[in-house]
Design an enzyme around this catalytic site. Structure first.
Site, PDB file in Angstrom:
ATOM      1  N   LYS A 115      37.611  63.523 -48.934  1.00 38.39           N
ATOM      2  CA  LYS A 115      36.759  62.891 -47.926  1.00 38.39           C
ATOM      3  C   LYS A 115      36.261  63.883 -46.882  1.00 38.39           C
ATOM      4  CE  LYS A 115      38.161  58.144 -48.628  1.00 38.39           C
ATOM      5  NZ  LYS A 115      39.220  58.258 -49.662  1.00 38.39           N
TER       6      LYS A 115
HETATM    7  C1  LIG Z   1      39.217  57.625 -50.893  1.00 38.04           C
HETATM    8  C2  LIG Z   1      40.031  58.177 -51.983  1.00 38.04           C
HETATM    9  C3  LIG Z   1      39.795  57.850 -53.343  1.00 38.04           C
HETATM   10  C4  LIG Z   1      38.758  56.811 -53.772  1.00 38.04           C
HETATM   11  O1  LIG Z   1      37.437  57.254 -53.574  1.00 38.04           O
HETATM   12  P1  LIG Z   1      36.218  56.200 -53.574  1.00 38.04           P
HETATM   13  O2  LIG Z   1      35.047  56.979 -53.124  1.00 38.04           O
HETATM   14  O3  LIG Z   1      36.618  55.144 -52.577  1.00 38.04           O
HETATM   15  O4  LIG Z   1      36.087  55.639 -54.939  1.00 38.04           O
HETATM   16  C5  LIG Z   1      40.551  58.477 -54.318  1.00 38.04           C
HETATM   17  N1  LIG Z   1      41.512  59.365 -54.000  1.00 38.04           N
HETATM   18  C6  LIG Z   1      41.773  59.710 -52.705  1.00 38.04           C
HETATM   19  C7  LIG Z   1      42.861  60.683 -52.426  1.00 38.04           C
HETATM   20  C8  LIG Z   1      41.043  59.135 -51.656  1.00 38.04           C
HETATM   21  O5  LIG Z   1      41.315  59.469 -50.385  1.00 38.04           O
END
Ligand SMILES: *Cc1c(COP(=O)(O)O)cnc(C)c1O
Length: 477
Positions: A115
């Site tokens: 993220k």
């Molecule tokens: C947010 C997150 C996901 C999922 O990603 P999306 O974009 O919501 O599908 C998967 N793994 C981790 C570690 C995350 O923080």
């Protein structure tokens, strides 16, 4: 480039307008009115660019209302050496497990999860737009871990923005808590609510639905539906394809197709991959991995989308994927059905609680290349142990879900790229369960855990939260 709403009832907006928006005024999501194309020649021109320069090129196709020099300054700050190691995103081959299997290292940023890549872009782009327009923004959010810390690290110390982040008291991992609460910047407000994540989310919703309060205190969000996050995520799909094809002879590159595996929850990351593929990036299949909360696997297996309630959502050992209503799926279904058909059929989802897309299942597989699979706690532990034993690498539980599903679907002759969505050190407990011993935490994690923490504790009370925001929010002028 203009952006339109999936629901078709809102005026089109520019990129920077969409950037500051949560939902569209008609309740829909912003989508690009036309999809820009990337040709094989363009890809070759981009091959020599570093990550920030590639980000400027890809994001620039969408952010046409940001002057090029400004966009270059934004991405240079977002992906600078003080935030990411060089080359920002590195490919890590796992040939010891299966030749052709590779991790895409998306989690080298300040909070050890993918993220950061999108949020750091917003952390530069949003203050830029606010300054240009003479506005301020108070970001109000609820987090169970990864999103909140990525947002705080992206906006700390930025002009014109403050962050109010609610988290359930005592529910996050030690590392997640330390990443958030150790920040001492005056524009970051950590608020521990005496309740669970759903209580935090309900508080955010209550204040966001109060239009007068929201306007008076310039409240906004940076959640996973933000179009700026999606566009910034498309960059690393292009980057990963370029790096995977670097060693391939030029004449073999034109149809050099890869499969990409994405551990998924809100469908934001994989939708960005779908967008890159729609632009012409040679991705053959987009392989979606879920945990036990496998609503999306059901969709791509059966053609029926049936979201589940919070009460039906399991707490798993890959907690950032514990999602049963994928907020970004609307964008894909809009493209799948086309704007006219979308509106009536999506309305039926809201009425009946499920959406029958069996008539488009073939398109999902053949035209769009989606494949899916579910990984359980047991699968996750086995994948962590296998990657450690056969490639000497530590992976986190979410990436392990990706590896599980990748190994099920991999086909010879197609390089398979697994998106590494977090680092093992962030979820040490499950890694320890898989390996039988605790991995040595990296030095910076030990330092992080020792830092002083800053958090305001409040009861699960809307009035207390309102009072806190009245006291501490930024106001214009
Ligand atoms: C947010 C997150 C996901 C999922 O990603 P999306 O974009 O919501 O599908 C998967 N793994 C981790 C570690 C995350 O923080």
């Amino acid at each position: 480039m203009q952006f339109i709403s999936t629901r078709g009832q809102a005026p089109s907006v520019s990129f920077t307008e969409a950037l500051l928006m949560g939902l569209e005024p008609d309740g829909g999501l912003a989508v690009p009115a036309t999809i820009p194309t990337i040709t094989a020649n363009v890809l070759e021109d981009w091959r020599s660019l570093d990550y920030a320069a590639l980000a400027a090129a890809v994001i620039g196709l969408f952010a046409t209302d940001i002057p090029k020099a400004d966009l270059r300054a934004i991405v240079s700050a977002a992906y600078g050496a003080d935030r990411f190691p060089t080359p920002v995103v590195a490919l890590k081959p796992l040939d010891g497990v299966v030749p052709g299997l590779t991790l895409v290292g998306l989690s080298e940023g300040p909070t050890m999860a993918f993220k950061d890549l999108a949020m750091q872009f917003l952390g530069q782009a949003i203050p830029y737009v606010l300054a240009r327009d003479g506005k301020v923004l108070n970001i109000l959010g609820a987090t169970s871990g990864d999103t909140g810390s990525a947002a705080e690290h992206a906006f700390r110390g930025q002009e014109g923005v403050s962050v109010f982040m609610l988290s359930p008291v005592g529910r996050m991992s030690d590392v997640q808590r330390a990443q958030m609460y150790s920040l001492a910047d005056p524009n970051i407000h950590n608020i521990a609510v005496d309740g669970v994540f759903d209580d935090c989310q309900a508080l955010v919703k209550a204040l966001s639905n109060d239009a007068a309060f929201k306007a008076e205190h310039s409240l906004g969000a940076v959640n996973s539906i933000n179009i700026g996050r999606i566009v910034a995520q498309a960059v690393y799909y292009v980057w990963a394809w370029l790096r995977a094809s670097d060693g391939v002879a030029a004449e073999e590159r034109a149809p050099f197709h890869v499969d990409v595996v994405v551990p998924s929850g809100n469908f934001g990351n994989i939708y960005a991959g779908h967008l890159a593929k729609s632009m012409g990036l040679p991705i053959r299949r987009l392989i979606l991995a879920t945990n036990e909360n496998n609503v999306l696997d059901d969709l791509f297996a059966s053609g029926i989308y049936r979201p589940r309630s919070a009460a039906e959502t399991l707490a798993t050992s890959s907690p950032s994927m514990d999602i049963s209503r994928a907020s970004n799926l609307e964008r894909f279904v809009w493209q799948l059905l086309g704007p006219e058909e979308f509106v009536s059929r999506w309305a039926s989802l809201e009425e009946t609680g499920s959406l029958d897309l069996t008539d488009r299942l073939r398109d999902m597989h053949e035209e769009f290349g989606f494949v899916s699979g579910t990984s359980t706690h047991k699968d996750r532990l086995a994948s962590i142990a296998r990657v450690h034993a056969e490639a000497g690498a530590l992976i986190d539980p979410h990436t392990a879900d990706g590896i599980t599903v990748a190994l099920r679907h991999m086909e010879q002759g197609y390089p398979t790229l697994v998106m590494e969505t977090a680092l093992a050190a962030k979820f040490a407990e499950t890694v320890e369960e898989a390996l039988g011993e605790a991995p040595e935490p990296p030095m910076f994690v030990r330092e992080l855990l020792g830092k002083e923490q800053h958090v305001i504790e409040i009861p699960n009370s809307e009035d207390e939260l309102r009072a806190l925001i009245r006291r501490s929010a930024l106001h214009r002028g």
